[in-house]
Every structure is written in structure tokens, then in C-alpha cells.
Design a protein around this motif. Sequence first.
Motif, PDB file in Angstrom:
ATOM      1  N   PRO A  79      -6.052 -18.512  -0.536  1.00 43.72           N
ATOM      2  CA  PRO A  79      -5.678 -18.210   0.847  1.00 43.72           C
ATOM      3  C   PRO A  79      -4.216 -17.794   0.977  1.00 43.72           C
ATOM      4  CG  PRO A  79      -7.086 -20.140   0.795  1.00 43.72           C
ATOM      5  CD  PRO A  79      -6.771 -19.806  -0.632  1.00 43.72           C
ATOM      6  N   ASP A  80      -3.332 -18.404   0.200  1.00 47.14           N
ATOM      7  CA  ASP A  80      -1.911 -18.042   0.274  1.00 47.14           C
ATOM      8  C   ASP A  80      -1.692 -16.581  -0.127  1.00 47.14           C
ATOM      9  OD1 ASP A  80      -0.352 -20.574   0.913  1.00 47.14           O
ATOM     10  OD2 ASP A  80      -1.595 -21.272  -0.746  1.00 47.14           O
ATOM     11  N   HIS A  81      -2.345 -16.147  -1.215  1.00 43.75           N
ATOM     12  CA  HIS A  81      -2.186 -14.764  -1.648  1.00 43.75           C
ATOM     13  C   HIS A  81      -2.830 -13.811  -0.648  1.00 43.75           C
ATOM     14  CE1 HIS A  81      -1.416 -11.445  -4.296  1.00 43.75           C
ATOM     15  NE2 HIS A  81      -2.701 -11.139  -4.382  1.00 43.75           N
ATOM     16  N   ALA A  82      -3.962 -14.227  -0.068  1.00 48.34           N
ATOM     17  CA  ALA A  82      -4.617 -13.398   0.948  1.00 48.34           C
ATOM     18  C   ALA A  82      -3.711 -13.198   2.156  1.00 48.34           C
ATOM     19  CB  ALA A  82      -5.931 -14.045   1.369  1.00 48.34           C
ATOM     20  N   VAL A  83      -2.995 -14.239   2.543  1.00 44.09           N
ATOM     21  CA  VAL A  83      -2.054 -14.126   3.662  1.00 44.09           C
ATOM     22  C   VAL A  83      -0.954 -13.124   3.326  1.00 44.09           C
ATOM     23  CG1 VAL A  83      -0.290 -15.359   4.990  1.00 44.09           C
ATOM     24  CG2 VAL A  83      -2.524 -16.415   4.603  1.00 44.09           C
ATOM     25  N   GLN A  84      -0.468 -13.173   2.079  1.00 45.28           N
ATOM     26  CA  GLN A  84       0.567 -12.237   1.645  1.00 45.28           C
ATOM     27  C   GLN A  84       0.068 -10.793   1.745  1.00 45.28           C
ATOM     28  OE1 GLN A  84       1.893 -12.880  -2.390  1.00 45.28           O
ATOM     29  NE2 GLN A  84       2.906 -10.901  -2.512  1.00 45.28           N
ATOM     30  N   LEU A  85      -1.144 -10.540   1.230  1.00 48.80           N
ATOM     31  CA  LEU A  85      -1.704  -9.196   1.302  1.00 48.80           C
ATOM     32  C   LEU A  85      -1.980  -8.782   2.749  1.00 48.80           C
ATOM     33  CD1 LEU A  85      -4.235  -8.962  -1.677  1.00 48.80           C
ATOM     34  CD2 LEU A  85      -1.900  -8.099  -1.553  1.00 48.80           C
ATOM     35  N   TRP A  86      -2.423  -9.721   3.550  1.00 51.78           N
ATOM     36  CA  TRP A  86      -2.690  -9.428   4.961  1.00 51.78           C
ATOM     37  C   TRP A  86      -1.435  -8.867   5.626  1.00 51.78           C
ATOM     38  CZ3 TRP A  86      -7.114  -9.925   8.092  1.00 51.78           C
ATOM     39  CH2 TRP A  86      -6.880  -9.769   9.474  1.00 51.78           C
ATOM     40  N   TRP A  87      -0.310  -9.567   5.452  1.00 47.23           N
ATOM     41  CA  TRP A  87       0.926  -9.126   6.092  1.00 47.23           C
ATOM     42  C   TRP A  87       1.415  -7.792   5.544  1.00 47.23           C
ATOM     43  CZ3 TRP A  87       2.674 -10.384  10.547  1.00 47.23           C
ATOM     44  CH2 TRP A  87       2.403 -11.639  11.080  1.00 47.23           C
ATOM     45  N   GLN A  88       1.169  -7.543   4.277  1.00 43.96           N
ATOM     46  CA  GLN A  88       1.659  -6.313   3.662  1.00 43.96           C
ATOM     47  C   GLN A  88       0.809  -5.098   4.014  1.00 43.96           C
ATOM     48  OE1 GLN A  88       2.263  -6.707  -0.549  1.00 43.96           O
ATOM     49  NE2 GLN A  88       3.189  -4.682  -0.771  1.00 43.96           N
ATOM     50  N   TYR A  89      -0.525  -5.290   4.088  1.00 45.02           N
ATOM     51  CA  TYR A  89      -1.420  -4.128   4.220  1.00 45.02           C
ATOM     52  C   TYR A  89      -2.279  -4.126   5.491  1.00 45.02           C
ATOM     53  CZ  TYR A  89      -0.243  -3.384  -0.672  1.00 45.02           C
ATOM     54  OH  TYR A  89       0.447  -3.173  -1.850  1.00 45.02           O
ATOM     55  N   ILE A  90      -2.710  -5.274   5.952  1.00 44.67           N
ATOM     56  CA  ILE A  90      -3.658  -5.318   7.074  1.00 44.67           C
ATOM     57  C   ILE A  90      -2.944  -5.404   8.425  1.00 44.67           C
ATOM     58  CG2 ILE A  90      -5.643  -6.488   8.072  1.00 44.67           C
ATOM     59  CD1 ILE A  90      -6.207  -5.190   5.370  1.00 44.67           C
ATOM     60  N   GLU A  91      -2.061  -6.351   8.585  1.00 46.61           N
ATOM     61  CA  GLU A  91      -1.384  -6.550   9.873  1.00 46.61           C
ATOM     62  C   GLU A  91      -0.706  -5.279  10.385  1.00 46.61           C
ATOM     63  OE1 GLU A  91      -0.523  -8.654  13.288  1.00 46.61           O
ATOM     64  OE2 GLU A  91      -1.667  -9.419  11.576  1.00 46.61           O
ATOM     65  N   PRO A  92      -0.069  -4.457   9.537  1.00 45.53           N
ATOM     66  CA  PRO A  92       0.562  -3.227  10.053  1.00 45.53           C
ATOM     67  C   PRO A  92      -0.406  -2.267  10.731  1.00 45.53           C
ATOM     68  CG  PRO A  92       1.425  -3.739   7.878  1.00 45.53           C
ATOM     69  CD  PRO A  92       0.264  -4.667   8.115  1.00 45.53           C
ATOM     70  N   GLN A  93      -1.701  -2.384  10.440  1.00 42.63           N
ATOM     71  CA  GLN A  93      -2.684  -1.476  11.033  1.00 42.63           C
ATOM     72  C   GLN A  93      -2.918  -1.755  12.516  1.00 42.63           C
ATOM     73  OE1 GLN A  93      -3.109   0.980   9.122  1.00 42.63           O
ATOM     74  NE2 GLN A  93      -2.126  -0.208   7.471  1.00 42.63           N
ATOM     75  N   LYS A  94      -2.489  -2.912  12.978  1.00 45.90           N
ATOM     76  CA  LYS A  94      -2.619  -3.229  14.404  1.00 45.90           C
ATOM     77  C   LYS A  94      -1.817  -2.235  15.251  1.00 45.90           C
ATOM     78  CE  LYS A  94      -4.358  -5.783  17.593  1.00 45.90           C
ATOM     79  NZ  LYS A  94      -5.829  -5.853  17.769  1.00 45.90           N
ATOM     80  N   ALA A  95      -0.675  -1.812  14.718  1.00 42.75           N
ATOM     81  CA  ALA A  95       0.171  -0.868  15.450  1.00 42.75           C
ATOM     82  C   ALA A  95      -0.502   0.487  15.606  1.00 42.75           C
ATOM     83  CB  ALA A  95       1.512  -0.703  14.729  1.00 42.75           C
ATOM     84  N   ASN A  96      -1.516   0.775  14.773  1.00 40.32           N
ATOM     85  CA  ASN A  96      -2.259   2.038  14.865  1.00 40.32           C
ATOM     86  C   ASN A  96      -3.498   1.921  15.739  1.00 40.32           C
ATOM     87  OD1 ASN A  96      -0.445   3.318  13.089  1.00 40.32           O
ATOM     88  ND2 ASN A  96      -1.519   2.464  11.307  1.00 40.32           N
ATOM     89  N   GLY A  97      -3.631   0.804  16.428  1.00 39.69           N
ATOM     90  CA  GLY A  97      -4.736   0.623  17.370  1.00 39.69           C
ATOM     91  C   GLY A  97      -5.991   0.031  16.775  1.00 39.69           C
ATOM     92  N   HIS A  98      -5.953  -0.298  15.480  1.00 40.64           N
ATOM     93  CA  HIS A  98      -7.144  -0.835  14.827  1.00 40.64           C
ATOM     94  C   HIS A  98      -7.345  -2.313  15.159  1.00 40.64           C
ATOM     95  CE1 HIS A  98      -7.351   2.898  12.759  1.00 40.64           C
ATOM     96  NE2 HIS A  98      -6.339   2.666  11.934  1.00 40.64           N
TER      97      HIS A  98
END
Length: 363
Positions: free
Chosen positions: A208-227
Motif C-alpha cells: 500500500p505504501d508503494h501504491a500511494v507513492q505511484l498514485w501521487w506521481q501518476y494518478i492524482e495529477p490526472q484529476k486536473a485534466n477532469g478525469h
Amino acid sequence: MAPLNFLNLLAAATLAVIALSYSPAPVAALSPDSHGQIFARRGVHHGMRREPASNKKRSNSKRCKVRESSSLVSSSTVSSYTPASTSSTTPYVAPATSSSSSSAVASTTPASSSSGSGVWTGPKGGLAWPNGDTGKLSNWKTGHMTYLYTWGSDPLPAASNAGFHVLPQLWGDKDTATFSQNIGSYTTPTYVLAFNEPNESGQSNMSPDHAVQLWWQYIEPQKANGHKLVAPAVSSSPAGFTWTQEFFAKCVGCTIDAIATHYYDVSASDFIAYQNKFHDEFHLPILVTEYACQNFNNGPQCTPDQIWSFMTQTTAWMDSTDWIITYMWFGAMLDMFNVNYECQLMGPDGLPNTLGYRFINGY
């Protein structure tokens, strides 16, 4: 001659014993290859499992044989997971302080609102599609089918041209570069899927810790694109639920709009209980991105009649449940790997078979 014949018989018997004691290595679950379209199994496909019980290895049999009872909950417990009449499309935002306890996660319930509206509205049917960008996709698009994903991030123009809404996924660590290249192609808001079965060593395999790291690096930024952002899809073993609880507790400040689930077992009532369990815990809409009537507990596999009963019961329930966004039966492929071949939706010509036509037409 007699002693020689006796020795030959003894050697043959020894070889037979060795052959019977051999157990083939398990085969694996889906992951995109270097082209991002064709997939291969590299380990067992992780579905339901009794734990701690006997902790048996899953059978590698590809043919049908029905399990006597479910491995998660008995059908008599379904009533304890009554679906809420409304849920939330408000993104989950983790609390200021994290905790690994389920009570900490459950206490962060977002504001209540109807979950029926996602990025798109319309029929909930979808395809888990590992077959690449083929013109045959138009034969799979019906009024019942809306969504499609490939376990990867390839935009798949043929799917979009056929009318599918394609959902990109960051499968795991090995696909971060491809995901970064492709995600900009999704200019229309969509659901972005995170990490395939991260609780399994044969899949994306991360803490889960590594998943959180990847989330912040790759997934969370996509929120700004409306996803809309979808939490990782764990396997349906009991360890998967615990993994998800830990992920939610540690993903402090993450924006999570929905959860993806996988389910493999033989009981429709247990399938419903499983989805309710995730919804009751995290109060978010659900995308069922893999499911099938498949026994991973060394029991008998579903027959065609049992598969049809399982499919019709579960899809009817999901169609009538407002917080289920989409559901994708595992089987729109020629190679079912280690999943019950009777669950297959595709014929040898790449077109829907009888079960496939039933699924894509919603009957």
C-alpha cells in the motif's frame, strides 16, 4: 530374459510414480506486453479463496467441473450487506492523519449524493479487452455496452470509433513510461484505473505504501485534466480487502472517485455481498473490471447453465444498483488462460459466441 523384463517393468513403474507426482507450475494473470495491447498470463489468476482454511493451491484445470459453498460469505449473510439507496460521487479525500484501522477509513465517508451519474450516463455493460485495436470491435458494441479497458493505457482508436468509452489503466510499475506517454491522448474526461491486483505477487505486486507513492506521481495529477480516479483493483481473496483498507488509510489527501473490484467464484449471492462489502466500507461507486463464474478453490467449475444463471443474476442486480458504474465479464478473448473456458464470450472467429451475444445484449 525374465530378469530383464522384471527390471524394465520396475523402471516403468518408477517413471509412472514420478509423472503422477509432478504438478505443473501455475499460469498467470493479465498484464500488457511491450505493445500495450496483447496480454499474457504470468501466474495464477487470483480469485476467491478460503483463508486460513487449507490454503490449497488453485487448480490449473481449464475445464468445467460447482463449488459447494462460497469462500467469502455464505448466501445467508447477504442480507447484512443491504445496498444503500444512494451513495456518493463526491471524491474520497483521506483524513489529515492516516490510520491502518478499518474504522479510520470508514469514518471518512464523503457527503451523500446520488452516484448514478458518472463521467457518462447510459448502459453499464463493458468489455475487458486484451485483443488490440481491431475492426472486429464494432461487432461487440451494442446498446448495452458502454465501457472498455485493456489493462493498459493505449487509447485504442478502433474502440472509440465503435462507440466505446475507453478507460486507461496504469497496470503497475513496469508500465509507468507507457502510461505517461499515452494518458495525454485522453482529452475527454474518463475513469483512470490504478494498479491491477497489487496484493498479488503474480500481478502488479506492491505494498500500500508503494501504491500511494505511484498514485501521487501518476494518478492524482490526472484529476486536473477532469478525469475521475479509481482506486486499485485487488483480487477477491480476503487479503485484498485488507490491502484496500490500508491503501485508503495511507493515501492521505488522495482524491478517489471510485473503486475497481475483481471477483471470481460461483455464487451470485456472494458476488453481491462482496460488492456491498466494499461499498459499505468506502462509500464510493464501484467498477467491476473482472468477474466470472470461476472456482479457484480446487472445487468443480460452473457448467454452462450455472454460468448463465450467475451472469443473469449478477448483471440484473448491477443494472438496478445505482452505485455500480460498469461491469466487465472476463471472457472476451480466445485464450482464457486459467479461467473456466465455459465462461468464454468469444468464438474462434473473434466474434461473440452464444454467451457473448447474451452478455453484450443484456439478456
